[in-house]
Design a protein around this motif. Structure first.
Motif, short mmCIF file in Angstrom:
data_model
loop_
_atom_site.label_atom_id
_atom_site.label_comp_id
_atom_site.label_asym_id
_atom_site.label_seq_id
_atom_site.Cartn_x
_atom_site.Cartn_y
_atom_site.Cartn_z
N ILE A 171 0.83 -1.20 0.00
CA ILE A 171 0.00 0.00 0.00
C ILE A 171 0.87 1.25 0.00
O ILE A 171 0.67 2.18 -0.79
N ALA A 172 1.84 1.26 0.91
CA ALA A 172 2.66 2.47 1.06
C ALA A 172 3.76 2.57 0.03
O ALA A 172 3.86 3.54 -0.72
N VAL A 173 4.61 1.53 -0.03
CA VAL A 173 5.83 1.63 -0.83
C VAL A 173 5.54 1.59 -2.33
O VAL A 173 6.05 2.40 -3.10
N THR A 174 4.72 0.64 -2.75
CA THR A 174 4.47 0.50 -4.19
C THR A 174 3.73 1.68 -4.77
O THR A 174 4.01 2.12 -5.88
N PHE A 175 2.77 2.22 -4.03
CA PHE A 175 1.94 3.29 -4.57
C PHE A 175 2.43 4.68 -4.21
O PHE A 175 1.91 5.67 -4.75
#
Length: 465
Positions: A171-175
């Motif tokens: 959720i945080a890193v990829t997006f």
């Protein structure tokens, strides 16, 4: 025989799937925030806030001095906590808002002189990681041993936890980088992105608090806790050989995540010449593979046990990462090897907290002292040492190689910096997974566990520890 002795023999009710999912939400929430810290914070500091890589490395290195003491202190605090919600559970509620607010503060670095930036980063980084993260994660890990004494149920809690933890990082890193580009690709965009993620994290922490109840209460432990001195508790912890084994194994997974999370954005930006989507694709592929691999572990646990599947996986991770050297300039090959590597990482990542739960029972059997919170405090220490020291080392290596920090402006990195980025990403994971192979080869607790639990049941039936 008291109820807790009965649970040792496997007679306690199974936890519901809903409870396991709610427990997993706790680590999903932690990884939404900490995933940003371990993977993208260094890149934000150097390339958006314009902080020198030497300053970043110094902050993270000095901060490690406080981490060890904060985890131990929190372990003691949890063991002494008395509330209507139990010992561990209330801290998830009490610390959820401070943790989320401090995470946003990480990205509001003032554009001022270097010394002020240093102190701002030092204070906000330590509030988030040393204080508030510790005050949530140590009780959260401890909670699993207070929800059940069944080794298999703890294994399943660990599997759900570590299957759902990568979702937080996804959720945080990829997006984050696509969202940052959408919001203007500047420091304010990072603040907006972090605000979105902490709202999700807060909701998940509340769900975890509401659904996960403490049901394990050992009468002999309650009467003995007040008689155990700090020196006795520390000695019991330090002489528990399987605590050290699990601490090393958990640190390995954390170091690996930090190496990949920190070095891969630089690798994509400067070696693949892409800072928009390649990192997100590689990170997402590895994270999703970890989730799928962890979900498959329950089918293998009953037959092979935690140690066997973890050892086989660690060997696969070493081979896959070493194979990347064969074509390190190919994005496609990087994608293939990272997926295979993630399949190897999955077993240990999925069951390591189940192992820590077994360490609690082993410690009670060996020393007659039960230490849920101190043992899981050690686990949290492994996470932060793995993250913080590795980030500091990477920052120092980049600085020594002549890496040039920037603040939104394009720069040409020297060949020495490019070579260092490549070496860190390729060989760092190989080294840490070789360490895991050695430790798992020596790990023998699975074979002893049934006998240990039988003896504990007999002791507790007599009102002993």
């Amino acid at each position: 025989m008291n109820n807790n002795s009965a649970t040792v023999l496997g007679k306690e009710p199974k936890l519901t799937v809903g409870t396991r999912i709610a427990y997993g939400f706790g680590d999903t929430a932690c990884n939404i925030v900490y995933g940003m810290i371990s993977a993208l914070l260094v890149l934000f500091y150097t390339d958006y806030a314009g902080v020198s890589v030497a300053t970043v490395g110094l902050v993270m290195l000095i901060s490690r001095i406080f981490d060890g003491t904060s985890d131990a202190i929190m372990g003691v605090i949890v063991s002494k906590t008395k509330s209507k919600w139990g010992k561990a559970r209330p801290w998830i509620l009490w610390m959820s808002i401070p943790y989320c607010v401090s995470a946003i503060a990480l990205f509001t670095v003032p554009q001022t002189q270097g010394s002020l930036q240093f102190w701002y980063i030092f204070i906000t980084y330590n509030l988030t990681t040393t204080v508030f993260y510790t005050a949530i994660n140590v009780p959260y890990g401890t909670l699993s041993t207070m929800m059940t004494r069944s080794s298999h149920e703890r294994d399943l809690l660990s599997v759900f936890r570590m299957s759902m933890a990568p979702i937080g990082r996804i959720i945080a890193v990829t997006f984050t980088q696509p969202v940052v580009k959408l919001f203007g690709d500047d420091q304010a965009a990072w603040v907006k992105a972090m605000t979105m993620w902490v709202i999700l994290a807060f909701i998940m922490l509340i769900i975890c608090f509401v659904r996960c109840k403490e049901t394990v209460h050992i009468e002999a432990q309650d009467s003995k806790d007040s008689k155990v001195s700090a020196g006795q508790a520390i000695k019991a912890l330090l002489t528990n050989q399987y605590f050290w084994a699990c601490l090393i194994l958990w640190t390995v997974t954390c170091v690996h995540g930090t190496i990949v999370g920190t070095a891969l954005p630089y690798y994509c930006k400067y070696l693949f010449h892409n800072d928009s989507w390649m990192y997100s694709v590689l990170y997402l592929a590895e994270a999703l593979t970890l989730v799928i691999g962890a979900m498959l572990c329950p089918m293998l646990l009953r037959k092979f046990g935690k140690r066997q599947i973890s050892l086989a996986g660690a060997i696969v991770a070493v081979v896959a990462q070493a194979a990347f050297v064969l074509n390190s300039g190919s994005f496609t090959w990087a994608l293939i090897t990272s997926i295979i590597r993630a399949l190897g990482e999955a077993p240990l990542t999925a069951v390591v907290f189940g192992m820590l739960g077994d360490v609690v029972e082993f410690g009670q059997w060996k020393t007659h002292i039960r230490q849920e919170s101190l043992i899981f405090a050690g686990g949290a220490l492994g996470f932060k040492l793995g993250n913080g020291i590795t980030s500091a080392i990477i920052s120092k290596l980049l600085d020594s190689a002549g890496y040039i920090s920037s603040s939104g402006t394009a720069v040409v990195q020297p060949e020495s910096a490019l070579s260092m980025i490549q070496n860190i990403y390729i060989w760092g994971p190989v080294i840490v997974w070789v360490i895991a192979v050695v430790v798992l080869f020596l790990y023998k607790l699975d074979n002893k566990y049934d006998g240990i639990m039988k003896e504990l049941a007999e002791r507790e039936a007599r009102g002993e520890m």
